[in-house]
Design an enzyme around this catalytic site. Structure first.
Site, PDB file in Angstrom:
ATOM      1  CE  LYS A  85      -3.695   1.929   2.972  1.00 51.72           C
ATOM      2  NZ  LYS A  85      -4.491   1.621   4.185  1.00 51.72           N
ATOM      3  CB  SER A 134      -7.355   3.993   3.503  1.00 54.92           C
ATOM      4  OG  SER A 134      -6.555   3.300   4.451  1.00 54.92           O
ATOM      5  CB  SER A 170      -8.022   1.265   6.394  1.00 52.39           C
ATOM      6  OG  SER A 170      -8.519   2.569   6.595  1.00 52.39           O
TER       7      SER A 170
END
Length: 486
Positions: free
Chosen positions: A87, A162, A186
């Site tokens: 990520k 996220s 997330s």
């Protein structure tokens, strides 16, 4: 024939060790799918093709060095040749590190974060950086600097956030596992939106490593996968201590993967479908049906279910706000680049500037009290069962509101009325894709995934993984959205 992208991470690693597929073949196959499918689902903000090919070549040298006979003796890294992107809130030395923000355009990491070091030591191929919303703040992934992350179940809908790009990459069959992080849901939110498994470990279970800090202790690293066993195996990889760790937890009895093979004794499961952080937030029938389905399975498996209380009021949840808003001030943004931030981030940072030191200290105290209050309210249960999300995956643009960031944040809370409670109390929680249901009418009707969330007491990942594996075996979910596998 089963294709490379249809294999779980564990099965793909086994195929590499057996000589059925080479790391270079995996890298080629993965990168071709990433180039072809990645833009469609908004999975990647940066592909690392040269690095992936170089790491694949190194993996083949390791395979050649040990010989065929020793490949299953634990000599090789456990996930040699398995692609696992990272990520873009996490540093990978030499690669862009922009946090989903135009304000950080051109920033390149000089070091690897601890989780990246561990993923590399496990033999994984770093094929790219996955898309994240700006600074990882909202539960949707719609950054200004990259295409939005979409769920393959309906490309008009968000993959959540996220860790939305990570979820999109796994759900689209590009990779079997992707790194994510979770500060308010997330990992679990995108898992629910894309039909994946997503575990938020206990606070401190996965160290931020030598260059990270725990801060308020809300966020933790993890992965998104298609199977419980893959999630457990990667927890074994990442749950390693580093010098200077702020938290230390006892390890598993053997391994976290081993917990998947030990059916749990009958558990006391508390069922909660009332929203926690927003009183009266609407809950979609599909979300309730997912919990009903899980409850029936749990009873069939011999577990004991009872209604669980809402552990604290929405007003008490507001203790979270100083920690969250001040946390948004952490990334250093030069004053002249503040205008490049999206409205939600600017609003959150301005809110953070408005809290005094005394208010922040009081928030820390309030959250600790809330943790004890929750433990007491749920003391009769081993596990708490809720929906993961109150609604099906949101349509792209439905939650983001640049004209009204405060309204945007309120909509986020109503969409995710259970996930952040587990970040506040620090305990582990896992989202499982147990249910699917058709949403919409006419040509717009789509079958969509609905996740259920199981949370346990501090340090009880083994209980969660054993229970999750039991549910997966009793009611297997599809590994892909319709049409993805081919």
């Amino acid at each position: 024939m089963t294709q490379i992208h249809e294999l779980s991470a564990l099965d793909l690693a086994a195929a590499v060790r057996a000589g059925e597929v080479s790391p270079s073949q995996i890298a080629d196959h993965t990168l071709e799918r990433a180039r072809r499918l990645g833009p469609e689902v908004g999975a990647f903000v940066h592909l690392a093709e040269e690095r992936a090919h170089a790491q694949a070549a190194e993996a083949e040298e390791q395979l050649a060095a040990v010989g065929t006979a020793a490949r299953d003796d634990g000599v090789l890294p456990p996930f040699l040749g398995v692609p696992a992107p990272v990520k873009d809130l996490t540093m990978v030395a030499g690669l862009p590190f922009e946090g989903g923000s135009a304000a950080f355009a051109g920033n390149v990491a000089s070091v690897d974060d601890g989780v990246v070091t561990l993923l590399r030591a496990a033999g994984t191929l770093m094929v790219g950086k996955t898309t994240t919303p700006e600074l990882g703040l909202p539960p949707y992934t719609e950054p200004d600097v990259a295409p939005p992350a979409r769920t393959p179940w309906d490309l008009a809908r968000s993959a959540g956030g996220s860790s939305g790009g990570a979820a999109a990459a796994v759900a689209a069959g590009i990779v079997p596992v992707a790194h994510g992080s979770d500060g308010g849901g997330s990992i679990r939110i995108p898992a629910a939106a894309t039909g994946l498994v997503g575990l938020k470990p206990t606070r401190g279970r996965i160290s931020p490593g030598p260059y990270g800090v725990d801060g308020a202790g809300l966020g933790v690293n993890g992965v998104l996968t298609r199977t419980v066993r893959d999630t457990a195996a990667f927890l074994d990889v990442l749950a390693q201590p580093w010098p200077g760790d702020h938290y230390l937890l006892p390890g598993p009895r053997s391994t976290f993967l081993g917990a998947c093979d030990r059916p749990p004794a009958p558990l006391r499961v508390g069922v909660l479908t009332e929203p926690v952080n927003v009183a009266g937030a609407p809950v979609h029938p599909g979300a309730r049906a997912a919990v009903d389905r899980a409850a029936r399975l749990l009873e069939t498996l011999g577990h004991h279910l009872a209604e669980a209380p809402v552990p604290f009021s929405p007003e008490q949840w507001d203790a979270f706000m100083p920690l969250w808003a001040v946390g948004a001030l952490g990334p250093p943004v030069a004053p002249e680049r503040e205008e490049l931030l999206v409205p939600l981030t600017r609003w959150m940072r301005e809110l953070g500037r408005g809290f005094s030191g005394a208010q922040y200290a009081q928030a820390v105290t309030d959250v600790q009290r809330l943790t004890r209050q929750t433990a007491l309210a749920w003391s009769a249960f081993d596990v708490i069962l809720t929906p993961t999300l109150a609604q099906p995956p949101a349509r792209i643009g439905a939650l983001r509101d640049d004209a009204d960031p405060a309204g945007d944040f309120a909509a986020q809370k109503a969409f995710t009325p259970w996930t952040s409670a587990w970040n506040l109390i620090g305990a582990p929680a896992i989202s499982l894709p147990l249910h699917r249901q058709v949403v919409g009418d006419g040509d717009g009707a789509r079958e969509l995934p609905f996740g259920v969330m199981l949370g346990a007491r501090l340090g009880q990942e083994e209980t969660l993984l054993a229970l999750a594996a039991q549910l997966e075996a009793a009611d297997p979910w599809p590994m892909f959205a319709p049409g993805v596998a081919g």
